[in-house]
Motif scaffolding. Structure first.
Motif: not given
Length: 355
Positions: A170-177, A187-192, A199-202, A218-229
């Motif tokens: 279960d979870g979202l894939r690229w078409p959802a973004f 946070t919303a990206l990580e939880e979706s 690990l989380r997989v897009l 750009r928007a999705v990767l920037a959100a992923g980077r803000r998660m840290g790690g």
């Protein structure tokens, strides 16, 4: 207790605008109409938005970081004096600064710290094993206790969720973004996203969509980077608008090249294209299978011919099929290689541990 911004203003219209920006960023702030009562609220707030009307009343407040003076009159020269008097970090004029301010408020809501170390993996030629290495690196990072995101940036690769055995997860894939613009909540990206191997997989799904707009990448990767790690990105060999957006956010690129002459010739083209965007590009060699003995090269020679530093040499038993059978990062020589890689690459604790 969740830390939220503090707004200090008696300007009703300005307050409405600041509350609107906070709501858009998913934050419910505290509001004060005059000088803060006591030191607690003023000092504890991670961000203080001071209306220009309230600056005079705050001249005696304790100096602290994270104070923004917000006004509307672009032509008022006194605003800079008032900003100095209260020790403001920035002076913002609405509506021009709304987007910047909303991002700053959202950073507070997400507890943004140091951006994730972002590593991209690209094959020097088809079948080099870049996707397997991407998965193995991500799994090894997660096993070491780091918050880890694996991003499948190759729409023609079949889906990294399949490689990880999680195509039904279960979870979202690229078409959802695909329609994402501006700022995506971390946070919303990580939880979706699907959670596989810690690990989380897009990933891509098995639908017809074969690309997403570069703005979404750009928007999705920037959100992923803000998660840290750690963020690991599996990249396509072709360079287009979407992959350029991914390349631009990399801290380190790994070019996977079989140790034989024809593969090096193919990898040279990929390296030239990727190297125009990625400042730190390194070579990972893999054993050449089925190549004529006269065409086999050692790892140092591959790196020299490509003019790139050598990041490492994968041992013979990390062939793609063997790695799939064992599970990416599940152990063996591939798992040891990836664990050693993360030991050599500095990923500070402040970049985020798995939650």
């Amino acid at each position: 207790m969740r830390r939220v911004p503090l707004i200090v203003t008696e300007d009703v219209e300005l307050l409405d605008d600041l509350l609107r920006l906070c709501a858009a960023a998913g934050v419910r702030p505290e509001v004060g109409h005059g000088a803060p009562e006591g030191r607690g609220r003023w000092e504890a707030a991670p961000l203080v938005l001071v209306g220009d009307d309230a600056a005079e009343r705050l001249r005696g407040a304790a100096r602290r970081r994270g104070v923004l003076l917000v006004g509307r009159d672009q032509d008022d020269p006194g605003v800079w004096r008032r900003a100095v008097e209260i020790g403001a970090d920035h002076v913002l004029m609405l509506p021009d600064a709304e987007e910047w301010l909303m991002d700053r408020i959202a950073d507070v809501a997400e507890g943004v710290g140091r951006p994730a170390l972002t590593v991209g993996v690209v094959g020097g030629r088809g079948g080099a094993g870049a996707s397997t290495l991407s998965c193995a690196l991500a799994v090894a990072s997660a096993k070491a206790g780091r918050r880890t995101l694996l991003v499948d940036a190759d729409p023609l690769g079949g889906g990294l969720d399949v490689l990880l055995g999680g195509e039904a997860a279960d979870g979202l894939r690229w078409p959802a973004f695909a329609q994402s613009r501006g700022r995506v909540g971390s946070t919303a990206l990580e939880e979706s996203l699907p959670r596989l191997h810690g690990l989380r997989v897009l990933s891509w799904d098995r639908g017809d969509l074969s690309a997403v707009p570069p703005e979404a990448v750009r928007a999705v990767l920037a959100a992923g980077r803000r998660m840290g790690g750690v963020v690991v990105v599996d990249l396509p060999r072709r360079v287009d608008a979407g992959s350029v957006e991914a390349l631009a956010q990399l801290d380190l690129g790994l070019l996977v090249v079989p140790s034989e002459l024809r593969a090096v010739a193919a990898a040279r083209r990929v390296a030239d294209a990727v190297g125009m965007v990625v400042r730190d590009l390194r070579v990972v060699t893999v054993p050449a299978r089925g190549a004529p003995r006269t065409g086999v090269l050692d790892a140092d020679e591959v790196a020299r011919l490509l003019g790139l530093p050598l990041a490492g040499e994968l041992p013979l038993d990390t062939a793609v099929m063997a790695a799939r059978a064992a599970g990416p990062g599940g152990g063996g020589a591939l798992g040891r290689f990836c664990a050693g890689f993360w030991e050599r690459v500095p990923v500070g604790a402040e970049q985020g541990e798995a939650s």
